[in-house]
Write an enzyme that holds these catalytic residues in place. Structure first.
Site, PDB file in Angstrom:
ATOM      1  N   GLU A  17       0.836  -1.209   0.000  1.00  0.00           N
ATOM      2  CA  GLU A  17       0.000   0.000   0.000  1.00  0.00           C
ATOM      3  C   GLU A  17       0.868   1.256   0.000  1.00  0.00           C
ATOM      4  OE1 GLU A  17      -3.711   0.177   2.259  1.00  0.00           O
ATOM      5  OE2 GLU A  17      -2.781   1.773   3.436  1.00  0.00           O
ATOM      6  N   THR A  48      -4.223   4.807  -1.117  1.00  0.00           N
ATOM      7  CA  THR A  48      -5.279   5.292  -0.217  1.00  0.00           C
ATOM      8  C   THR A  48      -5.867   6.611  -0.719  1.00  0.00           C
ATOM      9  OG1 THR A  48      -3.818   6.512   1.255  1.00  0.00           O
ATOM     10  CG2 THR A  48      -4.139   4.184   1.762  1.00  0.00           C
ATOM     11  N   ALA A  51      -9.933  11.186   3.351  1.00  0.00           N
ATOM     12  CA  ALA A  51     -11.373  11.172   3.643  1.00  0.00           C
ATOM     13  C   ALA A  51     -12.057  12.425   3.107  1.00  0.00           C
ATOM     14  CB  ALA A  51     -11.603  11.028   5.132  1.00  0.00           C
ATOM     15  N   HIS A  76      -8.414   3.342  -3.414  1.00  0.00           N
ATOM     16  CA  HIS A  76      -9.366   3.506  -2.314  1.00  0.00           C
ATOM     17  C   HIS A  76     -10.290   4.678  -2.658  1.00  0.00           C
ATOM     18  CE1 HIS A  76      -6.715   1.489   0.996  1.00  0.00           C
ATOM     19  NE2 HIS A  76      -6.567   0.892  -0.172  1.00  0.00           N
ATOM     20  N   GLY A 107     -14.943   5.977   5.290  1.00  0.00           N
ATOM     21  CA  GLY A 107     -14.039   7.036   5.761  1.00  0.00           C
ATOM     22  C   GLY A 107     -14.359   7.346   7.217  1.00  0.00           C
ATOM     23  N   TYR A 143     -12.679  -5.657  10.127  1.00  0.00           N
ATOM     24  CA  TYR A 143     -11.964  -5.359  11.375  1.00  0.00           C
ATOM     25  C   TYR A 143     -11.946  -6.585  12.292  1.00  0.00           C
ATOM     26  CZ  TYR A 143     -12.797  -0.819   9.365  1.00  0.00           C
ATOM     27  OH  TYR A 143     -12.826   0.236   8.473  1.00  0.00           O
ATOM     28  N   GLN A 174      -8.200  -4.665   8.700  1.00  0.00           N
ATOM     29  CA  GLN A 174      -7.393  -3.734   9.489  1.00  0.00           C
ATOM     30  C   GLN A 174      -6.159  -4.512   9.960  1.00  0.00           C
ATOM     31  OE1 GLN A 174      -6.275  -0.974  10.270  1.00  0.00           O
ATOM     32  NE2 GLN A 174      -8.014   0.000  11.304  1.00  0.00           N
ATOM     33  N   GLN A 210       5.540   5.142  16.057  1.00  0.00           N
ATOM     34  CA  GLN A 210       4.480   4.733  15.141  1.00  0.00           C
ATOM     35  C   GLN A 210       3.463   3.817  15.847  1.00  0.00           C
ATOM     36  OE1 GLN A 210       6.393   2.176  12.354  1.00  0.00           O
ATOM     37  NE2 GLN A 210       4.782   2.183  10.838  1.00  0.00           N
TER      38      GLN A 210
HETATM   39  P1  FAD Z   1     -18.535   1.005   7.128  1.00  0.00           P
HETATM   40  O1  FAD Z   1     -18.457  -0.296   6.435  1.00  0.00           O
HETATM   41  O2  FAD Z   1     -19.600   1.946   6.686  1.00  0.00           O
HETATM   42  O3  FAD Z   1     -18.695   0.727   8.694  1.00  0.00           O
HETATM   43  C1  FAD Z   1     -18.562   1.801   9.630  1.00  0.00           C
HETATM   44  C2  FAD Z   1     -19.310   1.473  10.909  1.00  0.00           C
HETATM   45  O4  FAD Z   1     -20.715   1.460  10.658  1.00  0.00           O
HETATM   46  C3  FAD Z   1     -18.981   0.094  11.488  1.00  0.00           C
HETATM   47  O5  FAD Z   1     -19.011   0.205  12.884  1.00  0.00           O
HETATM   48  C4  FAD Z   1     -20.116  -0.788  10.988  1.00  0.00           C
HETATM   49  O6  FAD Z   1     -20.353  -1.897  11.841  1.00  0.00           O
HETATM   50  C5  FAD Z   1     -21.283   0.207  10.974  1.00  0.00           C
HETATM   51  N1  FAD Z   1     -22.267  -0.085   9.925  1.00  0.00           N
HETATM   52  C6  FAD Z   1     -22.017  -0.432   8.642  1.00  0.00           C
HETATM   53  N2  FAD Z   1     -23.178  -0.579   7.974  1.00  0.00           N
HETATM   54  C7  FAD Z   1     -24.171  -0.314   8.854  1.00  0.00           C
HETATM   55  C8  FAD Z   1     -25.598  -0.275   8.766  1.00  0.00           C
HETATM   56  N3  FAD Z   1     -26.233  -0.550   7.614  1.00  0.00           N
HETATM   57  N4  FAD Z   1     -26.323   0.055   9.877  1.00  0.00           N
HETATM   58  C9  FAD Z   1     -25.693   0.353  11.052  1.00  0.00           C
HETATM   59  N5  FAD Z   1     -24.348   0.331  11.188  1.00  0.00           N
HETATM   60  C10 FAD Z   1     -23.595   0.014  10.107  1.00  0.00           C
HETATM   61  N6  FAD Z   1      -9.847   5.738   5.480  1.00  0.00           N
HETATM   62  C11 FAD Z   1      -9.605   6.740   4.589  1.00  0.00           C
HETATM   63  O7  FAD Z   1      -9.999   7.892   4.833  1.00  0.00           O
HETATM   64  N7  FAD Z   1      -8.934   6.514   3.413  1.00  0.00           N
HETATM   65  C12 FAD Z   1      -8.489   5.286   3.079  1.00  0.00           C
HETATM   66  O8  FAD Z   1      -7.897   5.114   2.015  1.00  0.00           O
HETATM   67  C13 FAD Z   1      -8.727   4.193   3.985  1.00  0.00           C
HETATM   68  N8  FAD Z   1      -8.325   2.930   3.700  1.00  0.00           N
HETATM   69  C14 FAD Z   1      -8.624   1.907   4.561  1.00  0.00           C
HETATM   70  C15 FAD Z   1      -8.246   0.582   4.222  1.00  0.00           C
HETATM   71  C16 FAD Z   1      -8.514  -0.475   5.092  1.00  0.00           C
HETATM   72  C17 FAD Z   1      -8.124  -1.870   4.690  1.00  0.00           C
HETATM   73  C18 FAD Z   1      -9.153  -0.234   6.331  1.00  0.00           C
HETATM   74  C19 FAD Z   1      -9.424  -1.368   7.289  1.00  0.00           C
HETATM   75  C20 FAD Z   1      -9.537   1.063   6.676  1.00  0.00           C
HETATM   76  C21 FAD Z   1      -9.290   2.143   5.802  1.00  0.00           C
HETATM   77  N9  FAD Z   1      -9.675   3.453   6.093  1.00  0.00           N
HETATM   78  C22 FAD Z   1      -9.426   4.475   5.200  1.00  0.00           C
HETATM   79  C23 FAD Z   1     -10.335   3.753   7.370  1.00  0.00           C
HETATM   80  C24 FAD Z   1     -11.878   3.646   7.260  1.00  0.00           C
HETATM   81  O9  FAD Z   1     -12.359   4.671   6.418  1.00  0.00           O
HETATM   82  C25 FAD Z   1     -12.454   3.795   8.664  1.00  0.00           C
HETATM   83  O10 FAD Z   1     -12.128   2.672   9.440  1.00  0.00           O
HETATM   84  C26 FAD Z   1     -13.927   4.129   8.766  1.00  0.00           C
HETATM   85  O11 FAD Z   1     -14.208   4.512  10.109  1.00  0.00           O
HETATM   86  C27 FAD Z   1     -14.876   2.979   8.427  1.00  0.00           C
HETATM   87  O12 FAD Z   1     -14.890   2.716   7.089  1.00  0.00           O
HETATM   88  P2  FAD Z   1     -15.696   1.419   6.553  1.00  0.00           P
HETATM   89  O13 FAD Z   1     -15.674   1.482   5.085  1.00  0.00           O
HETATM   90  O14 FAD Z   1     -15.233   0.192   7.224  1.00  0.00           O
HETATM   91  O15 FAD Z   1     -17.180   1.800   7.093  1.00  0.00           O
END
Ligand code: FAD
Length: 286
Positions: A17, A48, A51, A76, A107, A143, A174, A210
């Site tokens: 990445e 990446t 956000a 991403h 995000g 996660y 994660q 870190q």
């Molecule tokens: P979601 O899948 O929407 O989930 C977020 C929360 O909402 C979770 O607690 C989930 O359980 C809950 N949820 C989901 N759907 C529902 C529903 N229908 N009803 C109620 N609750 C629900 N961030 C960046 O800004 N840029 C990046 O490039 C980036 N890359 C990443 C790459 C990886 C591999 C990972 C693990 C994370 C990355 N992140 C990045 C961080 C990520 O944006 C955050 O962890 C963010 O808080 C959650 O994103 P998500 O897509 O998992 O959210």
């Protein structure tokens, strides 16, 4: 090439990445870093996305450069701060650059953001929209130690199931530092009927500062075995780097040996760390 076809293959998949620069004056430096990692011939590389969308141009441009270098890019894309119109523009942009793979994310929620009237609340809504747009292989985040906003792992996995039902074809985890946490998570996913491939996210920790920052943001647990390494070598940067790379290498070998065939390394724009890991695994990934 579609990432689903890479990670479903027999050969172990090892990917890296990079993150784009915040400002244009650093673009060339980051691009050179990305291309240096690309010269290791990884299975694919992810780029990446900020956000707030500030670096979206750079994400797509780095992806395009990787493609020209012969490495499959995974761009991403986050939605929480975007309008539907903006997402459509981003999808058009990625398509016009020949990028075929998107890691679709919500995000993090910016501090003080009013969530009323937003176009997107969850990644599953973005995923459904990308499916409708057509032509992309879509991945999502998961996660093993629960998303920080989740009540418990059952709800988190139920929400993950919605994500997959919306059209997410693979998941990237994660970071985690104890492989048993991943094996336990995979068992719970399989019991819940989440059957898409899971790519294990591994972060080589190469300096003690870190680790504190990362663990507090992601709520990732640090095993005692790793705490001892940080205690012993944290004040010696070269020794810490060597130990961190060795620890990550050992994690990856254990994952491959136990049937997890796709590993994504959070290489944090460090070509030397990526090169060292690649060298350590040269026969294993052949
Ligand atoms: P979601 O899948 O929407 O989930 C977020 C929360 O909402 C979770 O607690 C989930 O359980 C809950 N949820 C989901 N759907 C529902 C529903 N229908 N009803 C109620 N609750 C629900 N961030 C960046 O800004 N840029 C990046 O490039 C980036 N890359 C990443 C790459 C990886 C591999 C990972 C693990 C994370 C990355 N992140 C990045 C961080 C990520 O944006 C955050 O962890 C963010 O808080 C959650 O994103 P998500 O897509 O998992 O959210």
């Amino acid at each position: 090439m579609k990432i689903i076809d890479i990670i479903k293959g027999e050969k172990p998949s090892l990917s890296y990445e990079v993150f784009p620069p915040k400002t244009s004056d650093n673009f060339d430096k980051v691009l050179a870093t990305a291309l240096e990692i690309a010269s290791l011939n990884p299975s694919y590389m992810s780029v990446t996305y900020g956000a707030g969308g500030g670096t979206s141009e750079y994400t797509a441009n780095i992806g395009e450069a990787l493609l020209k270098k012969g490495v499959t890019p995974l761009s991403h894309l986050t939605c929480i701060s975007s309008s539907k119109e903006r997402i459509q523009q981003e999808l058009q942009k990625l398509r016009s650059k020949g990028i075929e793979n998107i890691l679709a994310l919500r995000g993090d929620i910016p501090d003080g953001m009013n969530r009323d009237g937003l176009d997107y609340r969850y990644s599953s809504e973005l995923i459904a929209e990308i499916v409708e747009f057509g032509g992309f292989c879509i991945g999502g985040a998961c996660y093993p130690e629960n998303h920080p906003e989740s009540y418990n792992s059952k709800t988190d996995i139920e929400n993950l199931k919605l994500k997959v039902e919306s059209g997410c074809e693979f998941l990237t985890t994660q970071m985690f530092f104890d492989n048993n946490i991943l094996y336990n998570f995979l068992y719970r996913l399989s019991k819940a009927g989440v059957d898409v491939p899971v790519v294990a996210g591994i972060m080589p920790i190469t300096n003690a500062k870190q680790i504190k920052r990362i663990c507090s943001i992601s709520q990732t647990a640090l095993p005692q075995r790793f705490v001892r390494i940080v205690d012993r070598y944290g004040d010696n940067p070269l020794a810490m780097k060597q130990a961190g790379i060795a620890y990550a290498t050992e994690q990856i070998i254990d994952l491959f040996a136990n049937g997890v065939n796709a590993v994504h390394v959070y290489s944090m724009n460090n070509p030397d760390v990526a090169a060292e890991i690649n060298k350590n695994l040269s026969e294993i990934i052949k």
